[in-house]
Design a protein around this motif. Structure first.
Motif, PDB file in Angstrom:
ATOM      1  N   LEU A 148      31.451  47.445  40.461  1.00 52.23           N
ATOM      2  CA  LEU A 148      32.723  46.744  40.334  1.00 52.23           C
ATOM      3  C   LEU A 148      33.758  47.501  39.521  1.00 52.23           C
ATOM      4  N   SER A 149      33.402  48.671  38.993  1.00 52.45           N
ATOM      5  CA  SER A 149      34.307  49.406  38.103  1.00 52.45           C
ATOM      6  C   SER A 149      35.651  49.759  38.731  1.00 52.45           C
ATOM      7  N   PRO A 150      35.746  49.996  40.063  1.00 58.50           N
ATOM      8  CA  PRO A 150      37.066  50.314  40.626  1.00 58.50           C
ATOM      9  C   PRO A 150      38.105  49.200  40.450  1.00 58.50           C
ATOM     10  N   HIS A 151      37.668  47.982  40.147  1.00 61.90           N
ATOM     11  CA  HIS A 151      38.630  46.887  39.976  1.00 61.90           C
ATOM     12  C   HIS A 151      39.414  47.008  38.675  1.00 61.90           C
ATOM     13  N   GLY A 152      38.884  47.746  37.704  1.00 64.21           N
ATOM     14  CA  GLY A 152      39.595  47.896  36.442  1.00 64.21           C
ATOM     15  C   GLY A 152      38.751  47.469  35.261  1.00 64.21           C
ATOM     16  N   PRO A 153      39.342  47.416  34.069  1.00 61.09           N
ATOM     17  CA  PRO A 153      38.590  47.078  32.857  1.00 61.09           C
ATOM     18  C   PRO A 153      38.309  45.584  32.744  1.00 61.09           C
ATOM     19  N   ALA A 154      37.322  45.252  31.914  1.00 59.70           N
ATOM     20  CA  ALA A 154      36.950  43.854  31.704  1.00 59.70           C
ATOM     21  C   ALA A 154      38.067  43.059  31.047  1.00 59.70           C
ATOM     22  N   THR A 155      38.968  43.741  30.363  1.00 56.54           N
ATOM     23  CA  THR A 155      40.070  43.061  29.687  1.00 56.54           C
ATOM     24  C   THR A 155      41.159  42.587  30.641  1.00 56.54           C
ATOM     25  N   GLY A 186      42.537  40.374  33.552  1.00 52.11           N
ATOM     26  CA  GLY A 186      42.268  39.146  34.284  1.00 52.11           C
ATOM     27  C   GLY A 186      42.243  39.383  35.783  1.00 52.11           C
ATOM     28  N   ARG A 187      43.149  40.227  36.265  1.00 53.82           N
ATOM     29  CA  ARG A 187      43.177  40.526  37.705  1.00 53.82           C
ATOM     30  C   ARG A 187      41.900  41.225  38.127  1.00 53.82           C
ATOM     31  N   ALA A 188      41.422  42.172  37.325  1.00 52.43           N
ATOM     32  CA  ALA A 188      40.189  42.896  37.649  1.00 52.43           C
ATOM     33  C   ALA A 188      39.006  41.932  37.710  1.00 52.43           C
ATOM     34  N   ARG A 189      38.939  41.015  36.744  1.00 49.58           N
ATOM     35  CA  ARG A 189      37.836  40.051  36.729  1.00 49.58           C
ATOM     36  C   ARG A 189      37.885  39.154  37.958  1.00 49.58           C
ATOM     37  N   ARG A 190      39.080  38.714  38.341  1.00 47.80           N
ATOM     38  CA  ARG A 190      39.201  37.832  39.483  1.00 47.80           C
ATOM     39  C   ARG A 190      38.840  38.554  40.777  1.00 47.80           C
ATOM     40  N   GLN A 191      39.341  39.765  40.955  1.00 46.54           N
ATOM     41  CA  GLN A 191      39.055  40.520  42.169  1.00 46.54           C
ATOM     42  C   GLN A 191      37.571  40.879  42.266  1.00 46.54           C
ATOM     43  N   ALA A 192      36.982  41.249  41.128  1.00 44.02           N
ATOM     44  CA  ALA A 192      35.554  41.566  41.118  1.00 44.02           C
ATOM     45  C   ALA A 192      34.725  40.327  41.445  1.00 44.02           C
ATOM     46  N   THR A 193      35.131  39.185  40.913  1.00 45.08           N
ATOM     47  CA  THR A 193      34.429  37.925  41.201  1.00 45.08           C
ATOM     48  C   THR A 193      34.507  37.591  42.678  1.00 45.08           C
ATOM     49  N   ASP A 194      35.678  37.781  43.269  1.00 46.07           N
ATOM     50  CA  ASP A 194      35.830  37.495  44.696  1.00 46.07           C
ATOM     51  C   ASP A 194      34.950  38.422  45.539  1.00 46.07           C
ATOM     52  N   GLU A 195      34.797  39.673  45.117  1.00 41.81           N
ATOM     53  CA  GLU A 195      33.909  40.597  45.844  1.00 41.81           C
ATOM     54  C   GLU A 195      32.460  40.125  45.752  1.00 41.81           C
ATOM     55  N   ILE A 196      32.053  39.681  44.574  1.00 38.87           N
ATOM     56  CA  ILE A 196      30.694  39.173  44.385  1.00 38.87           C
ATOM     57  C   ILE A 196      30.446  37.969  45.293  1.00 38.87           C
ATOM     58  N   MET A 197      31.399  37.037  45.295  1.00 41.28           N
ATOM     59  CA  MET A 197      31.208  35.823  46.079  1.00 41.28           C
ATOM     60  C   MET A 197      31.204  36.104  47.580  1.00 41.28           C
ATOM     61  N   ALA A 198      31.997  37.074  48.002  1.00 45.41           N
ATOM     62  CA  ALA A 198      32.001  37.449  49.419  1.00 45.41           C
ATOM     63  C   ALA A 198      30.640  38.014  49.822  1.00 45.41           C
ATOM     64  N   PHE A 211      33.089  39.726  34.316  1.00 46.32           N
ATOM     65  CA  PHE A 211      33.387  40.214  32.968  1.00 46.32           C
ATOM     66  C   PHE A 211      32.199  40.974  32.403  1.00 46.32           C
ATOM     67  N   LEU A 212      31.001  40.414  32.563  1.00 47.05           N
ATOM     68  CA  LEU A 212      29.788  41.031  32.053  1.00 47.05           C
ATOM     69  C   LEU A 212      29.529  42.368  32.743  1.00 47.05           C
ATOM     70  N   ALA A 213      29.730  42.419  34.049  1.00 49.32           N
ATOM     71  CA  ALA A 213      29.502  43.652  34.799  1.00 49.32           C
ATOM     72  C   ALA A 213      30.512  44.727  34.419  1.00 49.32           C
ATOM     73  N   LEU A 214      31.778  44.350  34.299  1.00 53.83           N
ATOM     74  CA  LEU A 214      32.811  45.318  33.953  1.00 53.83           C
ATOM     75  C   LEU A 214      32.662  45.789  32.508  1.00 53.83           C
ATOM     76  N   ASP A 248      27.320  36.740  25.455  1.00 55.82           N
ATOM     77  CA  ASP A 248      26.932  37.770  24.495  1.00 55.82           C
ATOM     78  C   ASP A 248      25.427  38.017  24.536  1.00 55.82           C
ATOM     79  N   VAL A 249      24.649  36.962  24.694  1.00 58.61           N
ATOM     80  CA  VAL A 249      23.196  37.120  24.817  1.00 58.61           C
ATOM     81  C   VAL A 249      22.863  37.950  26.051  1.00 58.61           C
ATOM     82  N   GLN A 250      23.526  37.632  27.155  1.00 63.08           N
ATOM     83  CA  GLN A 250      23.263  38.375  28.384  1.00 63.08           C
ATOM     84  C   GLN A 250      23.705  39.829  28.260  1.00 63.08           C
ATOM     85  N   ARG A 251      24.806  40.071  27.574  1.00 65.08           N
ATOM     86  CA  ARG A 251      25.253  41.458  27.351  1.00 65.08           C
ATOM     87  C   ARG A 251      24.192  42.249  26.593  1.00 65.08           C
TER      88      ARG A 251
END
Length: 259
Positions: free
Chosen positions: A203-210, A212-224, A159-162, A124-127
């Motif tokens: 990361l918005s094409p992955h879907g909303p922050a709510t 779980g699949r969008a958060r996981r896929q976005a995280t995997d893109e970041i790590m790649a 989550f923060l990015a989405l 929340d602080v970072q947001r």
């Protein structure tokens, strides 16, 4: 970036400082520490042109050493904020004042680390910082890698990015673990580091922050993207301390989303 491990009953809630724009200590520190660090350590800085100079930005980096949180602000072409343990700001006497002033000068904001609600409060602080149009730096791995490998990312950064729509600039740090290995009290002057800023990720094409699949896929893109910059060996596991006790071992073994 805090690790999402199960909270102990006695874990206190996070105590955070309200987001603020860079103050006098940070301006002075950036004016003094940045040129001094660049002169002494001669860091190789690549991809500075990839960093947006205004608006909210999330720097998502691999994490090898304590000095990572100094290397990124020194190399970035704009002010960067990150969260640091509140104990760095609370020491008594002159040494406590010196520690507090130093961490403020490099853009740190105190937060009482922990899991559960403490981790959510840190996000929340970072947001709020991003909503002010500032830049924040986070480590998706959650904690420093002690063996040099790149561990799986936790979903808090995504989550923060989405949630905010802020672009993510992947960062690859190379050599910081040699300049100041885990456990070392002072950095060495014998090594050079490399800081690589990658192309910003939308990361918005992955879907909303709510989702779980969008958060996981976005995280995997970041790590790649981080892996492409750092060239580290992949660990294919989460970087977390060994569980203590049977209950904690069971909790770690159960499938759950690491933030």
């Amino acid at each position: 970036m805090t690790s999402e491990q199960s909270a102990e009953p006695e874990t206190p809630p996070a105590e955070t400082q309200q987001p603020r724009h860079a103050g006098f200590a940070y301006s002075l520190g950036r004016g003094l520490i940045t040129p001094l660090a660049r002169t002494i350590y001669r860091p190789r800085i690549e991809g500075r042109e990839n960093v947006p100079l205004d608006g909210p930005v999330i720097f998502a980096s691999n994490h090898l050493s304590f000095i990572d949180s100094i290397a990124i602000p020194v190399a970035a072409p704009r002010p960067v904020h990150f969260l640091a343990k509140s104990s760095y700001f609370e020491g008594p006497g002159f040494s406590g004042w010196l520690s507090k002033t130093f961490f403020e000068s490099i853009g740190a904001i105190p937060v009482r680390r922990g899991a559960g609600q403490a981790a959510l409060d840190a996000l929340d602080v970072q947001r709020k910082l991003l909503e002010e149009g500032l830049a924040v730096a986070l480590y998706p791995e959650g904690t420093r890698s002690t063996d040099g490998r790149l561990y799986k990312g936790r979903t808090g950064v995504a989550f923060l990015a989405l949630q905010t729509g802020a672009p993510v600039v992947p960062v690859g740090l190379i050599g910081t673990d040699k300049v100041m290995p885990v456990g070392a009290k002072m950095p060495t002057l014998k090594e050079r580091i490399t800081v690589r800023f990658g192309t910003p990720l939308d990361l918005s094409p992955h879907g909303p922050a709510t989702s779980g699949r969008a958060r996981r896929q976005a995280t995997d893109e970041i790590m790649a993207a981080i892996h492409a910059l750092s060239g580290q060996e992949l660990a294919d596991a989460y970087n977390e301390a060994p569980a203590q006790g049977t209950i904690e071992k069971i909790k770690q073994a159960l499938p759950h989303e690491r933030r």
